[in-house]
Design a protein around this motif. Structure first.
Motif, short mmCIF file in Angstrom:
data_model
loop_
_atom_site.label_atom_id
_atom_site.label_comp_id
_atom_site.label_asym_id
_atom_site.label_seq_id
_atom_site.Cartn_x
_atom_site.Cartn_y
_atom_site.Cartn_z
N PHE A 5 -10.86 18.78 -2.48
CA PHE A 5 -9.93 18.10 -3.07
C PHE A 5 -10.02 17.62 -4.31
CE2 PHE A 5 -10.16 16.96 1.93
CZ PHE A 5 -8.97 17.63 1.90
N ALA A 242 -3.23 -0.84 -7.40
CA ALA A 242 -2.82 0.54 -7.51
C ALA A 242 -1.55 1.17 -8.37
CB ALA A 242 -2.50 0.96 -5.80
N MET A 243 -0.69 -0.06 -8.57
CA MET A 243 0.36 0.20 -9.38
C MET A 243 -0.02 0.47 -10.88
SD MET A 243 3.11 -3.03 -8.24
CE MET A 243 4.09 -2.88 -9.60
N MET B 1 -8.08 12.44 -6.43
CA MET B 1 -8.36 12.96 -5.17
C MET B 1 -7.04 13.25 -4.48
SD MET B 1 -10.59 11.86 -2.01
CE MET B 1 -11.32 13.24 -0.82
N PHE B 2 -6.50 14.33 -4.04
CA PHE B 2 -5.41 14.66 -3.32
C PHE B 2 -4.05 14.86 -4.57
CE2 PHE B 2 -7.01 11.92 0.16
CZ PHE B 2 -7.74 13.10 0.92
N GLU B 5 -4.63 11.03 -8.86
CA GLU B 5 -5.40 10.40 -9.89
C GLU B 5 -4.30 9.69 -10.68
OE1 GLU B 5 -5.58 13.38 -9.15
OE2 GLU B 5 -7.60 13.55 -8.37
N ALA B 7 -1.25 8.70 -9.98
CA ALA B 7 -0.01 8.08 -9.37
C ALA B 7 -0.23 6.30 -9.65
CB ALA B 7 -0.35 7.99 -7.88
N THR B 8 1.06 6.03 -10.42
CA THR B 8 1.04 4.61 -10.69
C THR B 8 2.33 4.25 -10.40
OG1 THR B 8 1.64 5.42 -13.20
CG2 THR B 8 -0.64 4.79 -12.84
N GLY B 9 2.61 2.71 -10.71
CA GLY B 9 3.97 2.22 -10.29
C GLY B 9 4.15 1.95 -8.85
N ALA B 13 1.71 3.44 -5.89
CA ALA B 13 0.94 2.66 -5.37
C ALA B 13 1.16 2.68 -3.66
CB ALA B 13 1.23 1.18 -5.70
N VAL B 16 -0.69 5.80 -2.47
CA VAL B 16 -1.93 5.56 -2.41
C VAL B 16 -2.50 4.61 -1.20
CG1 VAL B 16 -4.15 4.52 -3.68
CG2 VAL B 16 -2.62 6.07 -4.86
N ILE B 17 -1.78 3.58 -1.14
CA ILE B 17 -1.99 2.67 -0.02
C ILE B 17 -1.70 3.28 1.28
CG2 ILE B 17 -1.73 0.44 0.76
CD1 ILE B 17 -3.31 0.45 -1.84
N VAL B 19 -1.95 6.48 1.96
CA VAL B 19 -2.97 7.21 2.15
C VAL B 19 -4.09 6.56 3.02
CG1 VAL B 19 -4.98 8.84 1.39
CG2 VAL B 19 -2.40 9.01 0.58
#
Lengths: 343, 49
Positions: A5, A242-243, B1-2, B5, B7-9, B13, B16-17, B19
């Motif tokens: 991955f 995460a945002m 990963m996946f 990398e 991914a924002t906003g 989010a 990502v969460i 996953v």
């Protein structure tokens, strides 16, 4: 180099292995694994916000798994949990703002490192002291038989009795027959949320004792409610980070896979070894964790790169030491965990 | 990963969460089944029985 991955297999294996060690500690002691993640990532050279965000995402996932296990035991006070969520959310947001501010002025790494050294060192000294003194790990060893019934007045810590005596309205009635001021609950929640957002820890190792010692919630309910709350606080905290793209899945995914397996093995191992005899190892591990973070900081400050490596060796060695000690400790189970079982 | 990398906003989010949450549930179910299948044997083996 082999990749999976888009991530190096060696790196995935490293985090999965570290996850197994953390899971063993978490499953065995019911605490102690997750708050090693952030300092370990910092020692490995990850940026502070990535280390904190990935630590929070890891805490979120492990608490989901633990809560799923606890839900059938009926040891969750949902009213208390919701209040804790409200206070904690505000605390996390303030903690996050504080961390970003410190990052902007270049002090985040230093401040977070110092707080970690004090927290890990303080708790390590406390546990080692009570273990060598023949204590019970701070009075938090669970009596699983007491389940979630009414708490005996004699079992309520003196501080909690004092706090319960402050009848600042509105008063809340909690499971276990406790009455306590809403404001005290929110204060405890805010303070632990602040630490969660600032340090990337679930806050459980502070909040659970706080619920017991400060509010007087019976230990089994404190554990179940704490887990329920951590699902939300960890989830909200990691979502906020995460945002900004700070959660690194190449850390969290293998770490969680290893940790979930290690926690199962660790929980099973509690029925095979005399835990009282290895409490001291756990305290020493925390102290070594504190030393590792301190060494790294000194290495950066005095420009001695070898101290970074020494620091990494110390923190991984400490976790290995305790995991190994868990297996080699003599049989003769005491039937008690250092803190209530959560995994 | 996946490929996440960058991914924002809010959408990134959530992804990502999501996953992380999905992995937690899969691990809970998967390891639970594994424990039921090989747990007793493993505990006996570790205990030297």
């Amino acid at each position: 180099m082999m990749e999976l991955f888009g991530v190096s297999v060696a790196l995935l294996a490293l985090f999965a292995g570290f996850g197994v060690l953390i899971g063993l500690l978490f499953g065995f002691f019911g605490m102690g694994g997750s708050f090693l993640v952030t300092p370990a990532l910092m020692v490995m050279g990850y940026k502070t916000d990535v280390a904190v965000a990935s630590g929070l995402a890891f805490v979120f996932a492990t608490s989901v798994i633990a809560t799923l296990k606890h839900r059938d035991l009926g040891q969750v006070d949902y009213k208390l949990g919701v209040l804790m969520i409200a206070g904690t959310t505000a605390g996390i947001e303030v903690g996050k703002i504080g961390l970003h501010y410190l990052q902007d002025i270049g002090l985040a790494d230093t401040v977070v490192s110092v707080i970690y050294v004090l927290l890990l060192g303080g708790i390590g000294v406390f546990i080692t002291y009570t273990a060598t003194k023949g204590g019970d790990g701070g009075g938090l060893s669970p009596d699983h038989d007491e389940a979630d019934g009414e708490i005996n007045a004699d079992d309520i810590p003196d501080i909690a009795k004092k706090i319960q005596s402050y009848r600042v309205p509105p008063m809340m009635k909690l499971r276990g027959g406790i009455r306590v001021s809403l404001w005290m609950i929110l204060l405890v929640a805010f303070a632990t949320g602040l630490l969660s957002g600032f340090l990337g820890v679930g806050g459980g190792f502070i909040r659970m004792p706080a619920l017991f010692y400060l509010i007087g919630v019976p230990v089994p309910i404190a554990v179940g409610t704490d887990l329920f709350e951590i699902v939300f606080s960890g989830g909200i905290g990691s979502f906020l980070y995460a945002m900004d793209g700070a959660v690194n899945l190449s850390i969290v995914v293998p770490l969680l896979a290893g940790s979930a397996g290690g926690a199962r093995i660790g929980a099973a191992a509690t029925s095979l070894v005399d835990e009282d005899e290895i409490k001291v190892y756990f305290g020493v591990m925390l102290l070594l964790g504190a030393i590792a973070v301190a060494l790294r900081k000194i290495g950066t400050f005095m420009d001695i790169p070898v101290l970074q490596t020494v620091s990494l060796v110390v923190i991984l060695g400490a976790a290995t030491l305790v995991a190994g000690a868990s297996w080699s400790a003599p049989s003769g189970r005491s039937g008690r965990s250092l803190t209530p079982q959560r995994a | 990963m996946f490929g996440l990398e960058s991914a924002t906003g809010v959408d990134g989010a959530l992804l990502v969460i999501g996953v992380v949450l999905l992995e937690a549930i899969i691990l809970y179910v998967g390891y639970g089944l594994l424990e039921r299948l090989v747990g007793p044997t493993l505990v006996d083996a570790i205990g030297g029985n």
